[in-house]
Scaffold this motif. Structure first.
Motif, PDB file in Angstrom:
ATOM      1  N   ARG A  79       1.102  -1.161   0.117  1.00 63.44           N
ATOM      2  CA  ARG A  79      -0.088   0.029   0.302  1.00 63.44           C
ATOM      3  C   ARG A  79       1.008   1.337   0.037  1.00 63.44           C
ATOM      4  NH1 ARG A  79      -4.783   0.178   4.439  1.00 63.44           N
ATOM      5  NH2 ARG A  79      -5.156  -1.532   3.340  1.00 63.44           N
ATOM      6  N   ASP A  83       0.616   4.108  -2.778  1.00 69.26           N
ATOM      7  CA  ASP A  83      -0.020   5.484  -2.376  1.00 69.26           C
ATOM      8  C   ASP A  83       1.157   6.395  -2.756  1.00 69.26           C
ATOM      9  OD1 ASP A  83      -2.279   4.189  -2.085  1.00 69.26           O
ATOM     10  OD2 ASP A  83      -2.259   4.126   0.256  1.00 69.26           O
ATOM     11  N   ASP A 110      -2.587  -4.967  -1.889  1.00 71.18           N
ATOM     12  CA  ASP A 110      -2.578  -3.605  -1.146  1.00 71.18           C
ATOM     13  C   ASP A 110      -3.822  -3.567  -0.342  1.00 71.18           C
ATOM     14  OD1 ASP A 110      -4.477  -3.423  -3.190  1.00 71.18           O
ATOM     15  OD2 ASP A 110      -4.360  -1.309  -3.143  1.00 71.18           O
ATOM     16  N   VAL A 111      -4.491  -4.610  -0.117  1.00 72.51           N
ATOM     17  CA  VAL A 111      -5.558  -4.768   0.804  1.00 72.51           C
ATOM     18  C   VAL A 111      -5.794  -6.134   1.167  1.00 72.51           C
ATOM     19  CG1 VAL A 111      -7.372  -4.762  -0.992  1.00 72.51           C
ATOM     20  CG2 VAL A 111      -7.871  -3.791   1.345  1.00 72.51           C
ATOM     21  N   ARG A 218     -10.690  -0.179  -3.079  1.00 70.74           N
ATOM     22  CA  ARG A 218     -10.368  -1.333  -2.160  1.00 70.74           C
ATOM     23  C   ARG A 218     -11.410  -2.079  -1.848  1.00 70.74           C
ATOM     24  NH1 ARG A 218      -5.286   2.198  -0.171  1.00 70.74           N
ATOM     25  NH2 ARG A 218      -3.963   1.251  -1.645  1.00 70.74           N
TER      26      ARG A 218
END
Lengths: 418, 218
Positions: A79, A83, A110-111, A218
């Protein structure tokens, strides 16, 4: 008989609607009872130790899990890359150029679902899921990896995760509510995020924007296939969840659609009682013939090893002595000493349970090199046909394509040129 | 001449690629640069600062030190292997060079006409370094193959080198073309069939670098 099948059989007790407490209830409407939550059966203390052993906190966070530094947490690290958070703050020591390169290559993870309020899930389902992970979230690239744990361990982990969960009573619903529930799923645009396999497809109108686009994306990836709801949850808890998701799980990305209890009950009725077909699984692709053109290591490395393989089978010297679960150990796996980050590493084999090294290219009885066998085993796992004694790779990620496996086989057949 | 942490890793990667491609001279210089840079670095940049933000937390510092030690060991490995493949035509014990002259010393790290004594000194340094790097359980095929390459440079140790490489080859654990090249050289004259077979494997493994790696030594 599975827990869900037993529950479905048990709930076919009909009664008059007068006792059901819903405005949909009428004396002429038969109702069905959806089972109450079932208690966990395992040993909580052993479960706690197993959660630490299997390092659940390297992908999940929150709830009963101990926190780990961001650099050791797969999802947080990914993440941070996506980001635009520079490597130094993520606990890595990389230049902006490297950071940018990673970002371009990064596909997902990422999640992951947090463990906040994980006790809302039915322990029986958690148990079976740990033993035989299914693709709960079709739009999430990664999925729960198949770990080396036995029935008792799965039961103990489920018991630990169920700790603190409230018992949920049974729920009575009517046929009319089932019909209404389907209409509500459509009008509330649930199909914008969720799929419901095995039923008439839900309309895919996107949900109303409720937060930032990153969060929405997400949320979309975390949205489970509603086919599984009746196995994962007790019905009464689904009603509470649908009415106020954040009251049950404060960090959820599921939007509050302001459902009344009647509406939530109707949707639950549909989720639990709609006639559903089997979930479709991918088929095992046919094995492709060897390529006649030259295939070098660079191609195989770029197309296969540098995908997910590197993360778990890396060179320990790049990461403070940690070579990933598939090299120095982790996620409950003993270190097997597999390094797929370099040509020499790939050719250096793996350690068996006794610590003796073997080639990754040893052939099985059918003449299939071990490296190819594990790649094909992953295809079989996704088709619902796990191969006894072989853990499919990449662990917890989609199987490599038939073309990628063809590249690997061809490279091996050509003498593994650099 | 202090590289950032990321540059260090990249330069080291480059050195390893050069070594694998048969460019031992370039690899030696790149690895030497990394090795000295790490010697001079106070610590690599890491996160995990303590609450005051003034100094890294103990955990971050430990991680940084582990990483530095690991990178340093890899640089030393590249230098040692490159020394062997250059047949000792390098300066030896490079970490003993005075700090002020290191930049100059990098330029002169390769010896165009080494004396026998200089060759012997370099090869002995390389063999010692590679011996020290052998894991206690002898479990690392890459390290074993490099060690065997160094042993093969010493007539007294050629039998041991042959034994190590033969074992790796039998178990299909030869890490690269170089290992097959050394095996072919060790077998030449005593078992020419096996030598030819090892040479064929060398060419197969080396791919486009075969001409640089697999040609017979004079």
């Amino acid at each position: 008989m599975t827990g869900s099948a037993a529950r479905l059989l048990a709930l076919v007790a009909l009664c008059t609607l007068a006792a059901c407490g819903s405005h949909d209830a009428s004396p002429s409407q038969p109702s069905e009872s959806l089972a109450a939550s079932a208690p966990a059966r395992g040993d909580v203390d052993r479960g706690r130790a197993l959660v630490a052993l299997f390092q659940c906190n390297r992908c999940h966070e929150g709830g009963p899990l101990a926190a780990v530094p961001r650099a050791e947490h797969c999802v947080s690290c990914h993440r941070a890359i996506l980001d635009g958070d520079h490597g130094v703050t993520a606990g890595l020591d990389v230049s902006a150029e490297t950071w940018t390169r990673w970002r371009e290559r990064l596909v997902g993870l990422d999640v992951a679902p947090s463990f906040v309020a994980v006790s809302r899930l039915e322990p029986s389902w958690v148990e079976s899921f740990l033993r035989d992970p299914q693709d709960v979230r079709p739009q999430l690239h990664a999925m729960m990896p198949r770990l080396r744990l036995d029935d008792a361990q799965a039961r103990d982990i489920a018991a630990f995760l169920a700790l603190g969960g409230d018992a949920t009573p049974s729920l009575r619903v009517t046929q009319r509510q089932i019909t209404r529930g389907r209409a509500l799923l459509e009008s509330k645009a649930c199909g914008g995020c969720h799929v419901f396999s095995g039923v008439l497809p839900l309309p895919t109108r996107p949900p109303a924007p409720t937060s930032t686009s990153v969060e929405q994306a997400r949320a979309l990836r975390l949205a489970p296939d509603l086919w599984l709801t009746r196995d994962r949850w007790a019905a009464g808890r689904v009603v509470e969840w649908l009415m106020q998701p954040r009251r049950l799980k404060p960090d959820t990305l599921m939007p509050d659609t302001h459902l009344s209890r009647d509406e939530a009950t109707a949707i639950t009725a549909y989720l639990f009682l709609a006639e559903r077909g089997a979930r479709t699984r991918p088929t095992i692709p046919a094995r492709l013939p060897l390529l006649q053109r030259p295939v070098g290591f660079d191609e195989v490395n770029e197309r296969v090893f540098r995908g997910e393989c590197w993360h778990c089978h890396s060179d320990p010297s790049y990461a403070g002595g940690v070579g990933g679960p598939g090299n120095t150990g982790g996620f409950g796996f003993k270190g097997r000493g597999i390094d797929l980050s370099s040509y020499e590493g790939v050719n250096s084999g793996y350690r068996d349970a006794q610590g003796r090294r073997h080639s990754l290219f040893e052939r099985d009885a059918e003449g299939v090199p071990r490296l190819v066998a594990v790649l094909r085993a992953r295809q079989a796992e996704q088709a619902g046909q796990p191969v006894p004694g072989i853990l499919g790779m990449p662990l917890g990620f989609p199987a490599r394509s038939a073309e990628d496996i063809q590249r690997v086989e061809s490279w091996i057949a050509q003498g593994r040129p650099r | 001449m202090v590289l950032s942490g990321d540059e260090t890793a990249q330069t080291l990667s480059q050195a390893e690629r050069q070594l694998a491609a048969g460019r031992a001279d370039r690899a030696f210089v790149s690895a030497l640069t990394v090795f000295w840079s790490l010697e001079e670095a106070v610590g690599l940049t890491e996160d995990g600062y303590d609450e005051s933000g003034d100094r890294p937390s103990e955990r971050a510092e430990q991680r940084s030190n582990r990483r530095k030690a690991a990178l340093s060991a890899r640089a030393k490995l590249v230098m040692a292997v490159a020394m062997v493949r250059l047949n000792g035509a390098t300066t030896f014990e490079p970490h003993h060079a005075p700090r002020v002259s290191r930049l100059r010393a990098v330029r002169h790290a390769l010896l165009s006409s080494p004396t026998d004594a200089e060759r012997q000194a370099s090869l002995t340094w390389a063999l010692t370094a590679l011996t020290d790097m052998q894991p206690a359980d002898g479990d690392d095929p890459v390290q074993m193959a490099h060690y065997a390459e160094a042993l093969a440079r010493f007539p007294d140790h050629r039998a041991q080198a042959l034994q190590l490489l033969h074992d790796l080859a039998t178990r299909d654990l030869m890490p690269d073309a170089w290992a097959y090249h050394t095996l072919a050289e060790l077998l030449r004259g005593t078992d020419d069939t096996a030598s030819a077979e090892a040479a064929a494997h060398c060419r197969e493994r080396a791919g486009r670098h075969a001409s640089r790696i697999c040609s017979e030594s004079p």
